[in-house]
Structures are given as C-alpha cells and as structure tokens.
Design a protein around this motif. Structure first.
Motif, PDB file in Angstrom:
ATOM      1  N   LYS A 119      12.716  19.298  17.065  1.00 16.86           N
ATOM      2  CA  LYS A 119      13.610  20.251  17.992  1.00 16.86           C
ATOM      3  C   LYS A 119      15.007  19.539  18.401  1.00 16.86           C
ATOM      4  N   ASP A 120      15.193  18.181  18.372  1.00 15.88           N
ATOM      5  CA  ASP A 120      16.203  17.536  18.757  1.00 15.88           C
ATOM      6  C   ASP A 120      17.175  17.419  17.502  1.00 15.88           C
ATOM      7  N   ILE A 121      16.720  17.469  16.378  1.00 20.50           N
ATOM      8  CA  ILE A 121      17.737  17.379  15.340  1.00 20.50           C
ATOM      9  C   ILE A 121      17.873  18.739  14.301  1.00 20.50           C
ATOM     10  N   ILE A 150       5.284  25.611  13.808  1.00 17.14           N
ATOM     11  CA  ILE A 150       5.768  25.654  15.455  1.00 17.14           C
ATOM     12  C   ILE A 150       5.391  24.001  15.633  1.00 17.14           C
ATOM     13  N   ASP A 151       4.529  23.491  14.916  1.00 18.25           N
ATOM     14  CA  ASP A 151       4.396  21.914  15.267  1.00 18.25           C
ATOM     15  C   ASP A 151       5.748  21.080  14.441  1.00 18.25           C
ATOM     16  N   ILE A 152       6.145  21.809  13.323  1.00 12.79           N
ATOM     17  CA  ILE A 152       7.301  20.908  12.773  1.00 12.79           C
ATOM     18  C   ILE A 152       8.475  21.302  13.710  1.00 12.79           C
ATOM     19  N   CYS A 153       8.780  22.184  14.179  1.00  8.15           N
ATOM     20  CA  CYS A 153       9.982  22.663  15.178  1.00  8.15           C
ATOM     21  C   CYS A 153       9.565  21.653  16.470  1.00  8.15           C
ATOM     22  N   GLN A 159      18.137  26.847  11.654  1.00  4.40           N
ATOM     23  CA  GLN A 159      17.239  26.210  10.832  1.00  4.40           C
ATOM     24  C   GLN A 159      15.592  26.474  11.461  1.00  4.40           C
ATOM     25  N   ILE A 160      15.486  26.361  12.872  1.00  4.37           N
ATOM     26  CA  ILE A 160      14.379  26.709  13.401  1.00  4.37           C
ATOM     27  C   ILE A 160      13.997  28.114  13.206  1.00  4.37           C
ATOM     28  N   ILE A 161      14.847  29.020  13.195  1.00  7.79           N
ATOM     29  CA  ILE A 161      14.549  30.366  12.720  1.00  7.79           C
ATOM     30  C   ILE A 161      13.931  30.365  11.315  1.00  7.79           C
ATOM     31  N   GLU A 162      14.526  29.862  10.344  1.00  7.55           N
ATOM     32  CA  GLU A 162      14.135  29.867   8.829  1.00  7.55           C
ATOM     33  C   GLU A 162      12.959  29.266   8.772  1.00  7.55           C
TER      34      GLU A 162
END
Length: 167
Positions: free
Chosen positions: A42-44, A35-38, A49-52
């Motif tokens: 989130k802008d890139i 969650i923190d990575i996303c 990719q977020i789902i993965e």
C-alpha cells in the motif's frame, strides 16, 4: 515466505513490490489474493494501481518470477546465538508468562506456555525488557526453535542496532 517480484508484467506492478505466501505443489506456483497484495504494498502503490490490482480476486506467479526475501536478524543476535552454541545450547524458546527467552541443550517440552528441559535446568537469558530480540521466537510456537535453523534460514543485517550496544 516473502518474495520480491522480479519483472514488471502487469500495469499495476511497482518496482520493489513484495508478495507473501507458500509455494504449493510441483508446479511451484504462488497464489495470493489481490487484497493481500495491496495490503503488503500500500505504501508504494498508487490509487490507480490498487484499483487495477483488485479487478481480479487472485493472482498466480511461477517461482521464476519471484526473488526470495530472506528474513533477517541483527549482528548482535547472531553473536549471542553463536555464543550459546559454543556453550552447548541447541534450542531457543520464549515463555508465555513473561516472554523470557530460554536456551536448552536438549529438546525441551512445553506445559501451558512454559518450557522445560528433560533432566536439565532451563537457562533463562533475557527477560521482558529485551523481548524485541528474536521476535520470530514466539511464545505461541508449539515446537522449540533449533538455533542452527535460524542461521540457515535468516540473513544477518549489516549493522548492530545502536540501542543494544553497551558502552
């Protein structure tokens, strides 16, 4: 600390992706939640990719996979701090009440969010109208910030901010 991921290794890694956290233990591993990575990227990241990325709750990177991103401050901020060091001031603080920056020659103490020098007057330099200077010097800091630590930990951006240039 913030880090940029060096090499793409997973299908959801994107060039320029950053992660944030403290490296723990002798094995020099950074652990971070998906969650923190996303949130940080989130802008890139694309929706796919977020789902993965969120398929696993946590990820771990060794220090070898990370490039440290040093925090920055402006050339103007650097010059102001250099001047204060030349004047003998070693510490910088920010008061809770009016967010005023203060400089001290000796390590100050705090009482209810207001900083005081031991046997010295504090040196209020800037008021609330310039509170965007040194945003990393927070009124919530429990300890004063040593000016030399700022020079050691922060990197100077190349240009002066136009809004601070006096003509």
């Amino acid at each position: 600390m913030k880090y940029e991921l060096k090499n793409p290794g997973k299908s959801w890694w994107v060039e320029g992706m950053i992660v944030e956290g403290e490296i723990k233990g002798r094995d020099e591993i950074l652990e971070i939640g998906s969650i923190d990575i996303c949130r940080l990227n989130k802008d890139i990241m694309s929706k796919e990719q977020i789902i993965e990325c969120v398929k696993y709750p946590r990820y771990w990177w060794s220090k070898a996979c990370l490039k440290e991103i040093k925090p920055t401050f402006t050339m103007l901020e650097k010059l102001l701090l250099e001047h204060q060091l030349e004047m003998g001031y070693k510490y910088i603080t920010r008061d809770v009440i009016d967010h005023r920056l203060n400089f001290f020659k000796n390590k100050p103490i705090t009482n209810r969010g207001v900083w005081f020098g031991k046997n010295e007057n504090y040196y209020p330099v800037f008021d609330i109208y310039l509170k965007e200077l040194y945003p990393f010097v927070s009124c919530e800091n429990k300890e004063p910030t040593l000016i030399q630590d700022i020079f050691d930990r922060y990197e100077v951006t190349e240009k002066l901010d136009k809004e601070y240039i006096l003509k």
